[in-house]
Design a protein around this motif. Sequence first.
Motif, short mmCIF file in Angstrom:
data_model
loop_
_atom_site.label_atom_id
_atom_site.label_comp_id
_atom_site.label_asym_id
_atom_site.label_seq_id
_atom_site.Cartn_x
_atom_site.Cartn_y
_atom_site.Cartn_z
N VAL A 254 4.44 7.30 0.70
CA VAL A 254 4.75 5.98 1.24
C VAL A 254 4.38 5.92 2.72
O VAL A 254 3.71 4.98 3.17
N LEU A 255 4.80 6.92 3.48
CA LEU A 255 4.50 6.92 4.91
C LEU A 255 3.00 7.07 5.18
O LEU A 255 2.48 6.49 6.13
N ALA A 256 2.33 7.84 4.34
CA ALA A 256 0.90 8.08 4.55
C ALA A 256 0.04 6.91 4.09
O ALA A 256 -1.15 6.86 4.41
N GLY A 257 0.61 5.97 3.33
CA GLY A 257 -0.19 4.90 2.77
C GLY A 257 -1.19 5.43 1.75
O GLY A 257 -2.33 4.98 1.68
N LEU A 258 -0.74 6.41 0.96
CA LEU A 258 -1.64 7.07 0.02
C LEU A 258 -2.19 6.12 -1.03
O LEU A 258 -3.36 6.20 -1.41
N VAL A 259 -1.34 5.22 -1.53
CA VAL A 259 -1.75 4.32 -2.60
C VAL A 259 -2.27 3.02 -2.02
O VAL A 259 -1.62 2.39 -1.19
N SER A 260 -3.45 2.64 -2.49
CA SER A 260 -4.07 1.37 -2.08
C SER A 260 -4.24 0.49 -3.32
O SER A 260 -3.57 0.71 -4.32
N THR A 261 -5.11 -0.48 -3.26
CA THR A 261 -5.41 -1.25 -4.46
C THR A 261 -6.14 -0.36 -5.45
O THR A 261 -6.69 0.69 -5.09
N THR A 262 -6.17 -0.76 -6.70
CA THR A 262 -6.85 0.04 -7.72
C THR A 262 -8.32 0.22 -7.37
O THR A 262 -8.88 1.31 -7.57
N LYS A 263 -8.94 -0.81 -6.86
CA LYS A 263 -10.35 -0.68 -6.48
C LYS A 263 -10.53 0.39 -5.41
O LYS A 263 -11.43 1.24 -5.50
N GLU A 264 -9.67 0.37 -4.40
CA GLU A 264 -9.76 1.37 -3.34
C GLU A 264 -9.39 2.76 -3.85
O GLU A 264 -10.00 3.77 -3.46
#
Length: 322
Positions: A254-264
């Motif tokens: 969560v802090l790292a912003g690991l998950v983006s949109t599926t495309k990304e």
Amino acid sequence: MSRHSIRRLLVGLCTLTAASQAATALALAVPADQHRATHSAARAVRPQTLSDLTTAMKGEGFAYASYNLYGTQADREGHPAMGKLFRATAQTELNEHLREAATLAGVVGTDAANLRQAIDGETYEHQIMYRGFADQARKDGDLEAAKLFSEIASDEGRHRDAFRTALAVVTTGHGTIPAAPKAATVPVSAGLPKVKAARTKANLDTAMHGEGLAHANYMLFAARARQTGNPALARLFEGTAGVELHEHFAEEAVLAGLVSTTKENLHKAVSGEHNEATNLYPGFAKRATAAGDTAAAGYFRDTAADESKHAAAFQEALNKLP
């Protein structure tokens, strides 16, 4: 542990060794990923090959954890087929690639040896790694990360203490194995990083790799405990593995912003798999061949071929998105 491969504040202080990890001084001098990736039995592979196998396990453990989160995000966006693809690939990374590397590296030993590995790793993370990360994040103004790192350091201390108690039970035959911790699943949605400093971002990456490998190794240790007729110890390892994955890794993601949109996320997966297929694993195979570690060389070549197929599958999925 309620925090807890990635396990690297002191990276470079020492190399992987075939000697016992029992002494506390050595436990604090060697990064936790190295403790979790080795036990005290003599190694059949050369030190460089063992180091490369450890790197491979860290990467595969991280991929497993990340791809499961990407799969959940794909489901949220209404792409069930892509969610299924991410989860299926995650299973291959964990149950084939990582387990095969662990076998070659001799990760799993006796129940007592496995507990000593776990104690060493948790001690390092509790006393050095996460405390150091917290101090650095505080100095860099990333107070939320500093708080999380401190909380995980405390978790790791509790995990260490539970494993110490379990080791006493296993070695003496007296006492009771501690109850397994219960993991609370932390949701991870697409979002931007919540930290600003490059050092904090790097430390989060190190930590996530560590948690991914810890989860994988503890599940291997749990399987070994069940084979030896110790279901209570298996439950302790499994519960701790769940905390590492569903709490620590997730909170750091969560802090790292690991998950983006599926495309990304697909773009990242294609890039990562392509690098492993064309650079990382072929390089490992070349070194293992030169060292005479033929079994490891074959593993690296086969895994490179698998990663190439993964890259192609992710690219095909990406091409279907507008």
